[in-house]
Design an enzyme around this catalytic site. Structure first.
Site, PDB file in Angstrom:
ATOM      1  N   ALA A 110      12.776-109.892 -42.306  1.00 52.76           N
ATOM      2  CA  ALA A 110      12.944-108.535 -42.832  1.00 52.76           C
ATOM      3  C   ALA A 110      14.013-107.828 -42.016  1.00 52.76           C
ATOM      4  O   ALA A 110      14.274-108.183 -40.861  1.00 52.76           O
ATOM      5  CB  ALA A 110      11.629-107.758 -42.763  1.00 52.76           C
ATOM      6  N   SER A 111      14.627-106.838 -42.650  1.00 50.06           N
ATOM      7  CA  SER A 111      15.656-106.060 -41.974  1.00 50.06           C
ATOM      8  C   SER A 111      15.432-104.586 -42.254  1.00 50.06           C
ATOM      9  O   SER A 111      15.359-104.172 -43.409  1.00 50.06           O
ATOM     10  CB  SER A 111      17.049-106.484 -42.453  1.00 50.06           C
ATOM     11  OG  SER A 111      18.048-105.660 -41.888  1.00 50.06           O
ATOM     12  N   ALA A 112      15.274-103.808 -41.193  1.00 46.71           N
ATOM     13  CA  ALA A 112      15.108-102.366 -41.322  1.00 46.71           C
ATOM     14  C   ALA A 112      16.326-101.673 -40.719  1.00 46.71           C
ATOM     15  O   ALA A 112      17.295-102.318 -40.314  1.00 46.71           O
ATOM     16  CB  ALA A 112      13.815-101.923 -40.641  1.00 46.71           C
ATOM     17  N   SER A 113      16.273-100.350 -40.629  1.00 40.95           N
ATOM     18  CA  SER A 113      17.447 -99.606 -40.176  1.00 40.95           C
ATOM     19  C   SER A 113      17.747 -99.820 -38.698  1.00 40.95           C
ATOM     20  O   SER A 113      18.908 -99.887 -38.298  1.00 40.95           O
ATOM     21  CB  SER A 113      17.245 -98.118 -40.443  1.00 40.95           C
ATOM     22  OG  SER A 113      16.065 -97.659 -39.806  1.00 40.95           O
ATOM     23  N   ALA A 165      16.193-102.401 -36.634  1.00 44.40           N
ATOM     24  CA  ALA A 165      16.079-103.776 -36.152  1.00 44.40           C
ATOM     25  C   ALA A 165      15.848-104.730 -37.310  1.00 44.40           C
ATOM     26  O   ALA A 165      15.590-104.311 -38.444  1.00 44.40           O
ATOM     27  CB  ALA A 165      14.922-103.882 -35.150  1.00 44.40           C
ATOM     28  N   GLN A 166      15.947-106.029 -37.003  1.00 49.67           N
ATOM     29  CA  GLN A 166      15.542-107.042 -37.965  1.00 49.67           C
ATOM     30  C   GLN A 166      14.629-108.035 -37.264  1.00 49.67           C
ATOM     31  O   GLN A 166      14.646-108.162 -36.036  1.00 49.67           O
ATOM     32  CB  GLN A 166      16.741-107.723 -38.606  1.00 49.67           C
ATOM     33  CG  GLN A 166      17.664-108.476 -37.694  1.00 49.67           C
ATOM     34  CD  GLN A 166      18.935-108.930 -38.433  1.00 49.67           C
ATOM     35  OE1 GLN A 166      19.560-108.156 -39.163  1.00 49.67           O
ATOM     36  NE2 GLN A 166      19.301-110.193 -38.248  1.00 49.67           N
ATOM     37  N   VAL A 167      13.809-108.715 -38.051  1.00 45.84           N
ATOM     38  CA  VAL A 167      12.750-109.565 -37.506  1.00 45.84           C
ATOM     39  C   VAL A 167      12.993-111.010 -37.909  1.00 45.84           C
ATOM     40  O   VAL A 167      13.247-111.309 -39.076  1.00 45.84           O
ATOM     41  CB  VAL A 167      11.372-109.088 -38.015  1.00 45.84           C
ATOM     42  CG1 VAL A 167      10.280-110.026 -37.515  1.00 45.84           C
ATOM     43  CG2 VAL A 167      11.098-107.665 -37.566  1.00 45.84           C
ATOM     44  N   LYS A 189      11.531-109.211 -32.900  1.00 41.68           N
ATOM     45  CA  LYS A 189      12.183-108.003 -33.408  1.00 41.68           C
ATOM     46  C   LYS A 189      13.403-107.725 -32.539  1.00 41.68           C
ATOM     47  O   LYS A 189      13.276-107.567 -31.323  1.00 41.68           O
ATOM     48  CB  LYS A 189      11.199-106.840 -33.367  1.00 41.68           C
ATOM     49  CG  LYS A 189      11.727-105.528 -33.920  1.00 41.68           C
ATOM     50  CD  LYS A 189      10.620-104.467 -33.917  1.00 41.68           C
ATOM     51  CE  LYS A 189      11.100-103.142 -34.439  1.00 41.68           C
ATOM     52  NZ  LYS A 189      10.015-102.121 -34.453  1.00 41.68           N
ATOM     53  N   ASP A 209       3.258 -94.870 -39.165  1.00 40.61           N
ATOM     54  CA  ASP A 209       4.160 -95.394 -40.196  1.00 40.61           C
ATOM     55  C   ASP A 209       3.400 -96.397 -41.062  1.00 40.61           C
ATOM     56  O   ASP A 209       3.851 -97.512 -41.301  1.00 40.61           O
ATOM     57  CB  ASP A 209       5.380 -96.048 -39.539  1.00 40.61           C
ATOM     58  CG  ASP A 209       6.495 -96.359 -40.533  1.00 40.61           C
ATOM     59  OD1 ASP A 209       6.530 -95.707 -41.590  1.00 40.61           O
ATOM     60  OD2 ASP A 209       7.324 -97.232 -40.253  1.00 40.61           O
TER      61      ASP A 209
END
Length: 353
Positions: free
Chosen positions: A84-87, A89-91, A105, A243
């Site tokens: 997954a990729s968020a704003s 970091a990515q995992v 992460k 969150d």
């Protein structure tokens, strides 16, 4: 007429083009259905896990620099494609040299400087807006932006998130919840400020009803377990997961609920808890002076308040609410069931305002 989703979709795409700060703000919108319109909440949920990725070479460089050793000395396997990729970091899925399956992460490059600059500008802009339009101060716009700035910048030190994982697991153990919920184990020796290594949990998102049925014989009870665990953490843990959305709750293969991604947590100061207890006790005993004093203590009013007058106003409002007589109407449906509706006199409600 224009499609109802045009404005939310356009704004979401604009936020994604503006970068990490605005994607985080979009995620805040997605997680706040009581604050923002439904169409914006639904549209901004697309920001949750769909941000652009960075290359594996960049990830490898960040991990090795932050841990101070080659990737191969820490992990026997490290997937190049992120889960997954968020704003921020990515995992990536990985395996430690000691054999444990983990997820890693990794903070994206340049995020800290971008967040600090953008959030600093937004904070100044919010304060200027309140100065120009004093009525907006009632909405606490500047205070909200300041809180977001503090939480987002705090999210950048992954060691703090690792500590939260340990504390939440201890909270689960101390309250006998190990059979219904868990959180990933934290590996501090394989983590640093920009790299967080934690246990990999295998499961499906809480919204995947068909997937949940494979792991739980009672999906409704599983949902209650998630809700009860989170609610208890608000009052029984030093912090709570701030969150909680479908991407951060998993139903694991053993039927337990897995809480993941503790980058954003909330904390309720003891003074606020004391004030909330005062409101509850005062309301139960009909002591509106205690209720008024407690509301002032928690900052729910302007700074200069005539407490006795405030207490009299609260008592008058409660008395007016108690005087409203609901009208209940019962009827038999064509299928033979009995349906009831309840209504109130709109004029009485209007007079309350």
């Amino acid at each position: 007429t224009l499609p109802k989703d045009l404005a939310p979709r356009t704004l979401r795409k604009l936020f994604e083009r503006l970068g990490a700060t605005y994607v985080k703000l979009g995620q805040f919108v997605a997680s706040s259905p009581t604050v923002f319109p439904e169409e914006y909440v639904l549209e901004f949920q697309n920001c949750l896990d769909s941000t652009p990725t960075v290359s594996f070479e960049t990830v490898k460089t960040i991990v090795e620099a932050d841990l101070g050793k080659p990737l191969s000395e820490v992990y026997s396997k490290f997937d190049e494609t992120p889960l997954a990729s968020a704003s921020v970091a990515q995992v990536h899925a990985a395996r430690l040299v000691s054999g444990e399956d983990v997820v890693v992460k990794v903070q994206k490059p340049g995020v800290k400087d971008t967040l600090a600059a953008d959030l600093g500008f937004l904070e100044v802009a919010a304060k200027a807006l309140e100065f120009i339009a004093p009525d907006l101060s009632r909405l606490s716009v500047a205070a909200i932006v300041q809180d977001l700035r503090t939480s987002m910048l705090g999210e950048l030190d992954f060691r703090a998130e690792g500590k939260c994982l340990d504390e939440f697991r201890e909270f689960i153990r101390a309250n006998g919840l190990e059979e219904v919920a868990t959180a990933p184990a934290y590996y501090p020796a394989q983590s640093a400020g920009k790299v967080l290594t934690m246990e990999r949990l295998y499961g499906v998102p809480l919204v995947d009803l068909e997937g949940i049925k494979e792991f739980s014989s009672n999906p409704e009870q599983t949902l209650f377990n998630a809700l009860n665990t989170w609610t208890l953490s608000v009052v029984g843990c030093d912090f709570f997961h701030a969150d909680v959305h479908a991407g951060n709750l998993l139903v694991l293969q053993d039927g337990r609920v897995g809480f993941i991604d503790f980058g954003i947590v909330g904390r309720i100061p003891p003074s606020i808890w004391g004030a909330l207890q005062g409101v509850a006790l005062g309301a139960a005993e009909g002591d509106y002076t205690v209720v008024a004093e407690s509301l002032v203590q928690m900052g729910a009013t302007d700074r200069d308040v005539d407490v006795p007058a405030f207490a009299r106003d609260l008592e008058a409002v409660v008395k007016s609410l108690n005087d409203i007589e609901p009208m209940v109407t019962a009827a038999v449906t064509p299928t033979g069931d009995v349906a009831a509706t309840m209504a109130v006199d709109e004029q009485q409600v209007t007079r309350l305002a």
